[in-house]
Design a protein around this motif. Structure first.
Motif, mmCIF file in Angstrom:
data_model
loop_
_atom_site.group_PDB
_atom_site.id
_atom_site.type_symbol
_atom_site.label_atom_id
_atom_site.label_comp_id
_atom_site.label_asym_id
_atom_site.label_seq_id
_atom_site.Cartn_x
_atom_site.Cartn_y
_atom_site.Cartn_z
ATOM 1 N N ARG A 107 0.838 -1.197 0.000
ATOM 2 C CA ARG A 107 0.000 0.000 0.000
ATOM 3 C C ARG A 107 0.875 1.250 0.000
ATOM 4 N N PRO A 108 0.545 2.236 -0.849
ATOM 5 C CA PRO A 108 1.378 3.440 -0.937
ATOM 6 C C PRO A 108 1.484 4.194 0.378
ATOM 7 N N MET B 213 4.454 -3.964 -6.079
ATOM 8 C CA MET B 213 4.992 -2.761 -5.458
ATOM 9 C C MET B 213 3.990 -1.607 -5.553
ATOM 10 N N ALA B 214 4.007 -0.753 -4.549
ATOM 11 C CA ALA B 214 3.165 0.441 -4.566
ATOM 12 C C ALA B 214 3.765 1.468 -5.515
ATOM 13 N N GLY C 4 12.089 3.961 -3.330
ATOM 14 C CA GLY C 4 11.919 3.809 -1.886
ATOM 15 C C GLY C 4 10.995 2.681 -1.496
ATOM 16 N N ALA C 5 9.830 2.560 -2.158
ATOM 17 C CA ALA C 5 8.869 1.519 -1.814
ATOM 18 C C ALA C 5 9.461 0.134 -2.084
ATOM 19 N N ALA D 244 5.703 -1.563 -10.013
ATOM 20 C CA ALA D 244 4.467 -0.795 -9.867
ATOM 21 C C ALA D 244 3.831 -0.485 -11.204
ATOM 22 N N SER D 245 4.617 -0.441 -12.262
ATOM 23 C CA SER D 245 4.082 -0.101 -13.575
ATOM 24 C C SER D 245 3.350 -1.262 -14.254
ATOM 25 N N ALA D 246 3.487 -2.477 -13.724
ATOM 26 C CA ALA D 246 2.851 -3.657 -14.329
ATOM 27 C C ALA D 246 1.366 -3.680 -14.000
#
Length: 561
Positions: free
Chosen positions: A63-64, A91-92, A100-101, A148-150
């Motif tokens: 979660r972001p 990943m967020a 960082g995430a 996160a881009s997937a």
């Protein structure tokens, strides 16, 4: 494409669990089309073996607003991986477009010592050497990091195309399970799960231990009674396998080398046949399963009985032939290739154990490695080496003989580019070390045994290839084997004396093995060290004489001029 049977049974496991976030309905429908059911899971459910064993995969979503929120639940991952459940972490997204995430997740996985996939070169380099598998390897199970881009559609394809194996057969009856015991309870439980996964289609196993090597991975004979399956011949007669259990990296590396190098080069009847569908990995452990080589004996026993001539020829001509035909000259020297062989895993110089050092003194040797290493580096830096694929651990127990055929096993230390002299030198030093374990002289009169075989291990003897011996010499079998090995290896020398140099290193390394052994083996390892030392000192002396001769010739030429 490999032959696959289409069956109404579908995939082995049906459930894909999601932690924190379920995909939207359109994505769920894609899973259903592939035979999977999407469910939401809790942290407590992921600690329940009965719940976990029927899962195909678990998807954790970061979660972001709480990037460290997965830290605690990721402690359930070892149980998942040990049950062959695929683990994915989404990943967020980071509005600041930093790592960082992702870094927080990777830090946690490294702390928990969990295998990872789909990672960057920098992340791979952070994995300790003792756990680092081949870069970009995807040897499941692992924790697969999803960027996160997937989008969900891509994740769906990745999960469905990499299904888990069969559910562990916890009901299987294992006779001799005490042999599988390990002092570490967690390792024992993981290895037991690996057995239950590897033989998920069996009703009963009978386990017998085999003599362990020095790799720390125990080996067993396993008689497996198969369950009756559609299309299979029903039988109550068990099939015999060999099983090797050990650290995940050890097993993964050997599997990797077998599939990528051995299976396409070593003739089918001259190497182990792994049952690839039964080989498995867990969080920290792994298992190799293959057909047991019946009716074979080690080349050590064959050689000491005077029956190794045909097997040695077969070994280098047929078994290792496809590798040895790839030999080529390189500019790198033996010192560059083999320099690390003088060091321990910790980077310290190898040394004789104190007890063995005293035996070396009694045999007339000097228990000091440093000057020997210096001689090796001086001589071994003069010319390039002839290299190619090499087994890397061709000692006398890793070559089996059956009807004259030489069968090689244990590919853990195989090298793609290595001096071609190393395998034959390893074999000869192994015969010295293991071939006299039943000789009473090795235990009661090591000085006498040393004198019997010392003529073989002088600089002149190694360069001359053959050494005359009396027919009554009880070590005559070693003279025959050594002469044959050296003759077959001569083409792998770029300059004379290179085989002697590599053989000396192999003998000294056997002498410096830090493990404690029975008295007879302690004596044999001390003898190996003394022989290796003798070779290096002879080579150094021969080079000194040659240098003086050259110097005199140059002086004479100057006077004549």
């Amino acid at each position: 494409m490999a032959i696959r049977e289409f069956s109404p049974e579908g995939v082995h496991r049906l459930k894909v669990a999601f932690f924190n976030e379920l995909p939207e309905e359109s994505i769920e429908s894609r899973f259903k089309e592939r035979g999977f059911v999407c469910i939401k899971c809790t942290e407590s459910e992921l600690t329940d073996p009965s719940f976990v064993s029927f899962l195909d995969a678990v998807v954790f979503s970061q979660r972001p607003e709480k990037r460290t929120g997965l830290n605690k639940v990721l402690e359930t991952v070892p149980l998942l991986l040990n049950n062959d459940v695929r683990v994915y972490i989404r990943m967020a997204s980071d509005p600041e477009r930093t790592s960082g995430a992702r870094d927080k997740v990777v830090d946690t996985l490294l702390r928990l010592q969990l295998p990872m996939a789909n990672i960057t070169p920098e992340e791979w380099s952070r994995i300790p050497d003792q756990r680092r598998e081949r870069e970009k390897a995807f040897l499941a199970p692992y924790v697969y990091l999803v960027d996160a881009s997937a989008d969900w559609s891509k994740i769906t394809h990745v999960i469905c195309d990499r299904p888990a194996g069969g559910t562990p057969n916890t009901a299987i009856k294992i006779n001799g399970s005490d042999y599988l015991a390990n002092g570490d309870l967690a390792i024992h439980r993981e290895r037991l799960l690996l057995i239950q996964r590897a033989f998920h289609d069996c009703d009963e196993l009978h386990v017998e231990p085999m003599i362990d090597g020095l790799s720390g991975a125990p080996v067993f004979k396993v008689y497996a009674k198969l369950q009756h399956a559609q299309g299979a011949l029903p039988s109550n007669w068990p099939y015999l396998y060999f099983v090797k259990l050990g650290p995940r990296k050890t097993i993964a590396d050997e599997y990797d080398k077998y599939v990528g190098r051995a299976i396409h080069h070593v003739p089918f009847h001259l190497g182990p046949r792994l049952r690839l569908g039964r080989c498995n990995l867990g969080t920290s452990q792994g298992i190799l399963v293959g057909d047991f080589v019946e009716g074979a004996e080690s080349i050590r026993d064959c050689a000491s009985a005077g029956r190794a001539g045909h097997a040695i020829a077969n070994l280098f001509d047929k078994t290792l032939g496809p590798w040895r035909k790839q030999a080529h000259h390189t500019k790198r020297s033996l010192k560059e290739y083999l320099g690390k062989k003088w060091l321990t895993k910790d980077g310290q110089e190898i040394a004789l154990p104190p007890k063995r050092a005293e035996i070396v003194r009694q045999l007339g040797g000097i228990p000091d490695v440093a000057p020997l290493r210096k001689v090796f580096e001086q001589i071994g830096d003069h010319a390039g080496a002839i290299c190619g694929p090499a087994h890397g651990d061709l000692h006398a127990a890793n070559v089996l003989v059956r009807n004259g055929d030489a069968i090689i096993i244990d590919f853990e230390k195989m090298e793609d580019e290595f001096p071609m002299l190393y395998d034959p030198a390893s074999l000869e030093s192994g015969l010295v070390m293991d071939g006299f374990v039943r000789d009473k002289r090795a235990k009661n009169a090591p000085e006498e045994l040393l004198e019997l075989i010392r003529p073989l291990y002088t600089g002149n003897a190694l360069i001359a290839l053959t050494v005359p011996y009396h027919a009554a010499n009880p070590a005559s079998w070693l003279f025959d084997c050594a002469a044959q090995i050296r003759t077959l290896s001569r083409h792998a020398e770029s300059t004379a004396g290179q085989y002697a140099l590599v053989l000396a290193l192999c003998l000294i390394r056997k002498g410096c093995n830090p493990d404690p052994f029975e008295p007879i083996n302690e004596n044999l390892r001390a003898i190996s060290f003394v022989l290796g030392q003798s070779i290096l000192l002879d080579l150094a002396s021969m080079l000194t004489v040659q240098a003086r001769t050259v110097c005199r010739n140059e002086t004479c030429s100057e006077r004549i001029a």
